[in-house]
Design a protein around this motif. Structure first.
Motif, PDB file in Angstrom:
ATOM      1  N   LEU A  82      -0.805   6.954 -15.644  1.00 44.71           N
ATOM      2  CA  LEU A  82      -1.926   6.843 -14.720  1.00 44.71           C
ATOM      3  C   LEU A  82      -2.509   5.440 -14.825  1.00 44.71           C
ATOM      4  N   ALA A  83      -2.949   4.900 -13.702  1.00 46.75           N
ATOM      5  CA  ALA A  83      -3.361   3.502 -13.634  1.00 46.75           C
ATOM      6  C   ALA A  83      -4.749   3.272 -14.206  1.00 46.75           C
ATOM      7  N   GLY A  84      -4.961   2.050 -14.655  1.00 45.01           N
ATOM      8  CA  GLY A  84      -6.289   1.575 -15.037  1.00 45.01           C
ATOM      9  C   GLY A  84      -6.942   2.408 -16.118  1.00 45.01           C
ATOM     10  N   ASP A  85      -8.222   2.732 -15.897  1.00 41.43           N
ATOM     11  CA  ASP A  85      -9.004   3.468 -16.899  1.00 41.43           C
ATOM     12  C   ASP A  85      -9.048   4.960 -16.593  1.00 41.43           C
ATOM     13  N   SER A  86      -7.992   5.492 -15.993  1.00 43.99           N
ATOM     14  CA  SER A  86      -7.947   6.909 -15.627  1.00 43.99           C
ATOM     15  C   SER A  86      -8.186   7.797 -16.847  1.00 43.99           C
ATOM     16  N   LYS A  87      -9.037   8.807 -16.643  1.00 43.05           N
ATOM     17  CA  LYS A  87      -9.353   9.764 -17.699  1.00 43.05           C
ATOM     18  C   LYS A  87      -9.068  11.179 -17.179  1.00 43.05           C
TER      19      LYS A  87
ATOM     20  N   TRP B  36       0.819  -1.205   0.000  1.00 41.62           N
ATOM     21  CA  TRP B  36       0.000   0.000   0.000  1.00 41.62           C
ATOM     22  C   TRP B  36       0.859   1.263   0.000  1.00 41.62           C
ATOM     23  N   ASN B  37       2.175   1.111   0.157  1.00 39.88           N
ATOM     24  CA  ASN B  37       3.062   2.272   0.079  1.00 39.88           C
ATOM     25  C   ASN B  37       3.157   2.798  -1.347  1.00 39.88           C
ATOM     26  N   ASP B  38       2.911   1.927  -2.339  1.00 39.92           N
ATOM     27  CA  ASP B  38       3.083   2.354  -3.725  1.00 39.92           C
ATOM     28  C   ASP B  38       2.153   1.638  -4.700  1.00 39.92           C
ATOM     29  N   GLN B  39       2.382   0.333  -4.999  1.00 41.83           N
ATOM     30  CA  GLN B  39       1.627  -0.320  -6.066  1.00 41.83           C
ATOM     31  C   GLN B  39       0.113  -0.310  -5.835  1.00 41.83           C
ATOM     32  N   LYS B  40      -0.310  -0.660  -4.617  1.00 40.81           N
ATOM     33  CA  LYS B  40      -1.749  -0.787  -4.383  1.00 40.81           C
ATOM     34  C   LYS B  40      -2.451   0.563  -4.348  1.00 40.81           C
ATOM     35  N   ILE B  41      -1.786   1.588  -3.781  1.00 42.78           N
ATOM     36  CA  ILE B  41      -2.432   2.901  -3.761  1.00 42.78           C
ATOM     37  C   ILE B  41      -2.502   3.456  -5.181  1.00 42.78           C
ATOM     38  N   ALA B  42      -1.488   3.175  -6.001  1.00 45.59           N
ATOM     39  CA  ALA B  42      -1.508   3.622  -7.391  1.00 45.59           C
ATOM     40  C   ALA B  42      -2.661   2.978  -8.151  1.00 45.59           C
ATOM     41  N   ALA B  43      -2.851   1.676  -7.952  1.00 44.56           N
ATOM     42  CA  ALA B  43      -3.933   0.980  -8.626  1.00 44.56           C
ATOM     43  C   ALA B  43      -5.296   1.510  -8.193  1.00 44.56           C
ATOM     44  N   LEU B  44      -5.381   1.935  -6.929  1.00 46.03           N
ATOM     45  CA  LEU B  44      -6.647   2.405  -6.393  1.00 46.03           C
ATOM     46  C   LEU B  44      -6.987   3.820  -6.859  1.00 46.03           C
ATOM     47  N   VAL B  45      -6.080   4.768  -6.648  1.00 46.44           N
ATOM     48  CA  VAL B  45      -6.421   6.177  -6.917  1.00 46.44           C
ATOM     49  C   VAL B  45      -5.836   6.706  -8.219  1.00 46.44           C
TER      50      VAL B  45
ATOM     51  N   VAL C  57      -3.772  17.026 -13.596  1.00 44.26           N
ATOM     52  CA  VAL C  57      -3.941  17.417 -12.190  1.00 44.26           C
ATOM     53  C   VAL C  57      -5.304  16.993 -11.638  1.00 44.26           C
ATOM     54  N   ALA C  58      -6.161  16.436 -12.486  1.00 46.23           N
ATOM     55  CA  ALA C  58      -7.439  15.881 -12.011  1.00 46.23           C
ATOM     56  C   ALA C  58      -7.868  14.801 -12.989  1.00 46.23           C
ATOM     57  N   TRP C  59      -8.421  13.714 -12.463  1.00 46.06           N
ATOM     58  CA  TRP C  59      -8.859  12.620 -13.320  1.00 46.06           C
ATOM     59  C   TRP C  59      -9.962  11.818 -12.636  1.00 46.06           C
ATOM     60  N   THR C  60     -10.629  11.009 -13.444  1.00 45.45           N
ATOM     61  CA  THR C  60     -11.579  10.025 -12.930  1.00 45.45           C
ATOM     62  C   THR C  60     -11.060   8.640 -13.286  1.00 45.45           C
ATOM     63  N   LYS C  61     -11.498   7.661 -12.539  1.00 47.56           N
ATOM     64  CA  LYS C  61     -11.204   6.270 -12.851  1.00 47.56           C
ATOM     65  C   LYS C  61     -12.198   5.391 -12.105  1.00 47.56           C
ATOM     66  N   THR C  62     -12.072   4.104 -12.287  1.00 46.11           N
ATOM     67  CA  THR C  62     -12.859   3.155 -11.501  1.00 46.11           C
ATOM     68  C   THR C  62     -11.912   2.115 -10.901  1.00 46.11           C
ATOM     69  N   TYR C  63     -12.403   1.420  -9.897  1.00 47.28           N
ATOM     70  CA  TYR C  63     -11.680   0.279  -9.338  1.00 47.28           C
ATOM     71  C   TYR C  63     -12.725  -0.759  -8.959  1.00 47.28           C
TER      72      TYR C  63
END
Length: 306
Positions: A190-195, A124-133, A222-228
């Protein structure tokens, strides 16, 4: 709960603060008061506290009240390098496993720093928080005249002008120094489906001075949306912005962006007016400047009831 009761239920929004730099202990209560006044939301705010119950954002080892996440409809995360005990962190994990929506501000890209090499939460220090937010901590373009000059110019991405989060939001200048989250020769994405919704241009850059712009360009989202996805596959919305200096929130555009983002994350975009959420504050918003250490935040304050 029957259908009528469910329709009447107001969303419960839980603000998780504790960043020891950007005064989340001041900006998040300001947003919470607006949400309660204008939408009737139930709001809870979790703080890092001293043993005497006063707010101390420098206490990286504890955030009081995280059990509020157990029945939250939205988590708003604005923490920095927290090293929480398991009995507290489990409430965060339970929330994320639910797939419920998340709004994140600035240092939530590095929300946690579990220092024990044997900690089961190290990812959660890096990979997991990146995947989440959307991203982890990488670098920024430099503090310079912190709170005394604008350091990032923010524009609206042309292909996203119609997004509900951007209703009424105009281009603005931010005191926040630009975070690097995407692009450059190091291949950060940016991770996943970030827009991306907004793009920031650094107005003063240490990376430019060092000749590092191939790695860390002057412009970045500086601002994006995504899903998890939660544990059972439930898909949750995420809104994130990196412009969250305490003085940025004095700008109605930044408050509108945050409030619109919260409504969108909750699936309430139909309640975002064409000119965006109202931004007048409930009481005076006069935060301290950013900065770490015991002399930077307002001492002796206890959590107020909202």
């Amino acid at each position: 709960m029957n259908d009528a009761q469910a329709a009447d239920k107001k969303p419960h929004v839980v603000f998780v603060t504790g960043d020891d730099e950007y005064r989340s202990e001041e900006s998040m209560p300001m947003l919470a008061k607006i949400l309660k006044r204008d939408y009737g939301f139930d709001v809870s705010i979790c703080y890092s506290l001293d043993e005497d119950g006063t707010i101390n954002p420098g206490n990286q080892k504890s955030i009081t009240g995280l059990e509020a996440l157990d029945d939250a409809d939205l988590m708003v995360l604005f923490t920095r390098f927290r090293d929480l005990p398991p009995e507290q962190f489990q409430h965060f994990l339970k929330y994320v496993q639910s797939g419920k929506p998340i709004v994140g501000f600035r240092t939530a890209t590095h929300a946690f720093l579990f220092r024990d090499p044997q900690s089961p939460y190290k990812a959660w220090n890096d990979q997991k928080i990146a995947a989440l937010v959307g991203q982890k901590w990488i670098t920024h373009h430099g503090h310079f005249g912190d709170g005394h000059e604008y350091l990032t110019e923010v524009t609206i991405n042309a292909d996203m002008k119609g997004h509900p989060i951007l209703r009424g939001v105009k281009p603005y200048k931010a005191y926040s120094w630009l975070y690097h989250v995407d692009g450059g020769s190091d291949g950060h994405k940016l991770a996943g489906d970030s827009k991306p919704l907004l793009t920031g241009r650094s107005l003063k850059s240490g990376h430019e001075q060092k000749g590092n712009l191939d790695k860390y360009p002057l412009t970045n989202p500086v601002a994006w949306t995504k899903t998890y996805k939660g544990k059972d596959g439930t898909e949750g919305r995420v809104f994130f912005t990196t412009t969250a200096h305490p003085f940025d929130f004095k700008d109605p555009n930044v408050r509108k962006l945050a409030l619109n983002g919260i409504l969108w994350a909750l699936g309430m975009e139909d309640q975002i007016p064409s000119q965006g959420a109202k931004t007048d504050t409930v009481d005076e918003y006069d935060p301290n400047n950013s900065g770490t250490g015991p002399k930077k935040f307002k001492a002796g304050r206890k959590p107020e009831k909202i």
